[in-house]
Design a protein around this motif. Structure first.
Motif, PDB file in Angstrom:
ATOM      1  N   GLU A 202       0.831  -1.208   0.000  1.00  0.00           N
ATOM      2  CA  GLU A 202       0.000   0.000   0.000  1.00  0.00           C
ATOM      3  C   GLU A 202       0.861   1.253   0.000  1.00  0.00           C
ATOM      4  OE1 GLU A 202      -3.140   0.353  -0.290  1.00  0.00           O
ATOM      5  OE2 GLU A 202      -3.985  -1.644   0.108  1.00  0.00           O
ATOM      6  N   SER A 203       1.943   1.220   0.781  1.00  0.00           N
ATOM      7  CA  SER A 203       2.845   2.362   0.838  1.00  0.00           C
ATOM      8  C   SER A 203       3.522   2.596  -0.504  1.00  0.00           C
ATOM      9  CB  SER A 203       3.897   2.126   1.933  1.00  0.00           C
ATOM     10  OG  SER A 203       4.818   3.193   1.986  1.00  0.00           O
ATOM     11  N   LEU A 204       3.932   1.512  -1.162  1.00  0.00           N
ATOM     12  CA  LEU A 204       4.547   1.644  -2.482  1.00  0.00           C
ATOM     13  C   LEU A 204       3.540   2.171  -3.496  1.00  0.00           C
ATOM     14  CD1 LEU A 204       6.712   1.315  -4.613  1.00  0.00           C
ATOM     15  CD2 LEU A 204       6.234  -1.143  -4.678  1.00  0.00           C
ATOM     16  N   ALA A 205       2.333   1.613  -3.490  1.00  0.00           N
ATOM     17  CA  ALA A 205       1.301   2.067  -4.428  1.00  0.00           C
ATOM     18  C   ALA A 205       0.999   3.547  -4.227  1.00  0.00           C
ATOM     19  CB  ALA A 205       0.034   1.239  -4.250  1.00  0.00           C
ATOM     20  N   SER A 206       1.006   3.986  -2.980  1.00  0.00           N
ATOM     21  CA  SER A 206       0.751   5.395  -2.681  1.00  0.00           C
ATOM     22  C   SER A 206       1.822   6.293  -3.286  1.00  0.00           C
ATOM     23  CB  SER A 206       0.692   5.589  -1.162  1.00  0.00           C
ATOM     24  OG  SER A 206       0.503   6.955  -0.836  1.00  0.00           O
ATOM     25  N   CYS A 207       3.089   5.864  -3.191  1.00  0.00           N
ATOM     26  CA  CYS A 207       4.178   6.642  -3.794  1.00  0.00           C
ATOM     27  C   CYS A 207       4.057   6.670  -5.315  1.00  0.00           C
ATOM     28  CB  CYS A 207       5.523   6.045  -3.395  1.00  0.00           C
ATOM     29  SG  CYS A 207       6.033   6.405  -1.705  1.00  0.00           S
TER      30      CYS A 207
END
Length: 347
Positions: A292-297
Motif C-alpha cells: 500500500e505504501s509503495l502504491a501510494s508513492c
C-alpha cells in the motif's frame, strides 16, 4: 603505492562487489598506483586489464603478492585470500560491502571470525552509514561507485513506459511487491489510461511471478523481458520514468538505484538498509514490504509532474558523489592517511 586488491569474485563474474572491485582497480591504475588483483574467479573472459590479475592463487602466490604490496585492500572480508597479511606488517584496509550476520540476525562462527579480522585492520570502510552503524561503528563511510560511462541518459529515447524493476527474481528483491502494488495503482486510477511495468531480470521466482501477473489480469500491462546487460539495458531503462526497488532484504547500499537514476529514472525505494542514502533527495521512499505504501508513492509521482521533474533534476548532482574517480580518490585519501596498527607493528 603498491596496492593489492583482494576480492572474492572478479570479472567475468557479474555482481555488485565484482563490479566495484573492477572500477576501483581501474581508477587506482589511472591515478598512477601500482595495482594487483587477487581473486578466486578462474575464468578470464574477453576483457583485458592494464594490471595483473591473479586468479585462483596458490599459497606461494598469496605470500609473494602480499609481500610485494604496500597496502592490502580487501573489498569485503576475504580471509582465505588475505590471511598472509598476519605475517607482513602492511597497511590493511577492509571495505565492508554487506552485513556480517545470518539472515535471522544471528552470528555464525564464520561471522565471529570476520569481526575478529576487522579488529586487526588498519582501517575499515563501510559502503553506507547503515552498514557502519549495524556492523562496525568506527568505519569510514564511502559509497559504492557506479558505471557512469555505461549508465547515462539517451536524449533521443522516448520515455514511453512508466515503471521498471531491475533485479534477480527472488523473494528478497521484491518483484512480487512491485507487481501487487502496480495492481493497486491500476485499480485506483480514475483516468482511462494504460500504465506499464517492465520487469528486467531472471531467477527461480519467474514462474511464480508470471502466475501472479496472470491472476491479477495484468498480462497486457506487465512485461517480463528477462536479463539485459550493456547498451540493451541502458536503452530499456531510458524508456521508463520511474524505477521500483522494493527489496524485502535490507540492501547494504543500492547500486541499482544509481544506475537507474543515471538513465533518468526517478527511484522509489524501500526504507531499509542503505537504499534511502543511495538516492539522497532525488527519489521517494516507502515502507519496506508494504504494498500500500509503495502504491501510494507510485500514485503520488504519477499525479505530480512538478515533483517528477524536481527529483529527476536533483539526480545529476547527487550522482557526482558516486562517480568512480571520486570514490577511488576517497579511498586513496583514506589509505594514505592510514597508519599500521601498533599491535601489528610491534616486534
Amino acid at each position: 603505492m603498491k596496492i593489492l586488491l583482494i576480492t572474492h569474485f572478479f570479472y567475468p563474474n557479474i555482481g555488485g562487489i565484482e563490479i566495484n572491485s573492477e572500477l576501483l582497480a581501474s581508477e587506482f591504475d589511472k591515478a598512477g598506483e601500482e595495482i594487483r588483483v587477487i581473486t578466486w574467479t578462474k575464468e578470464k573472459g574477453d576483457k583485458t586489464f592494464p594490471y595483473l590479475i591473479v586468479r585462483n592463487p596458490s599459497v606461494i602466490e598469496l605470500f609473494r603478492h602480499h609481500q610485494w604490496a604496500d597496502v592490502i585492500l580487501e573489498n569485503n572480508p576475504s580471509l582465505r585470500l588475505s590471511w598472509p597479511s598476519i605475517i607482513f606488517k602492511k597497511k590493511h584496509v577492509i571495505a565492508l560491502c554487506t552485513w556480517i550476520h545470518r539472515i535471522d540476525g544471528s552470528l555464525s562462527w564464520q561471522d565471529k571470525l570476520k569481526f575478529l579480522w576487522l579488529k586487526r585492520a588498519s582501517v575499515v570502510i563501510a559502503v553506507s552509514d547503515e552498514v557502519r552503524k549495524l556492523t562496525w561503528a568506527p568505519a569510514i563511510v564511502i559509497g559504492n561507485p557506479y558505471r557512469n560511462l555505461l549508465f547515462r541518459t539517451l536524449p533521443d529515447t522516448a520515455r514511453q513506459f512508466e515503471f521498471v524493476f531491475l533485479g534477480r527474481l527472488v523473494s528478497d528483491k521484491g518483484a512480487d511487491i512491485a507487481v501487487n502494488a502496480f495492481s493497486k495503482l491500476i485499480k485506483a486510477q480514475t483516468e482511462l489510461k494504460s500504465f506499464f511495468l517492465t520487469i528486467i531480470g531472471d531467477g527461480p521466482d519467474r514462474e511464480l511471478l508470471e502466475q501472479t501477473i496472470a491472476s491479477l489480469n495484468l498480462v497486457k500491462n506487465v512485461r517480463l523481458v528477462g536479463m539485459l546487460t550493456g547498451e540493451a539495458l541502458v536503452n530499456c531503462l531510458n524508456q521508463h520514468r520511474f524505477m521500483l526497488i522494493p527489496s524485502r532484504w535490507k540492501e547494504p547500499f543500492g547500486n541499482v538505484a544509481l544506475e537507474g537514476m543515471a538513465c533518468g529514472c526517478v527511484p522509489i525505494v524501500a526504507d531499509g538498509g542503505g537504499l534511502p542514502a543511495a538516492i539522497g533527495d532525488a527519489g521517494l521512499v516507502f515502507k519496506r514490504g508494504d504494498e500500500e505504501s509503495l502504491a501510494s508513492c507510485m500514485i503520488q509521482i504519477l499525479n505530480d509532474a512538478d515533483l517528477e521533474d524536481k527529483l529527476r533534476g536533483l539526480a545529476k548532482r547527487h550522482l557526482q558523489t558516486y562517480e568512480p574517480t571520486i570514490v577511488a580518490n576517497s579511498y586513496l585519501r583514506v589509505i594514505r592517511a592510514t597508519t599500521i596498527k601498533q599491535s601489528d607493528s610491534k616486534e
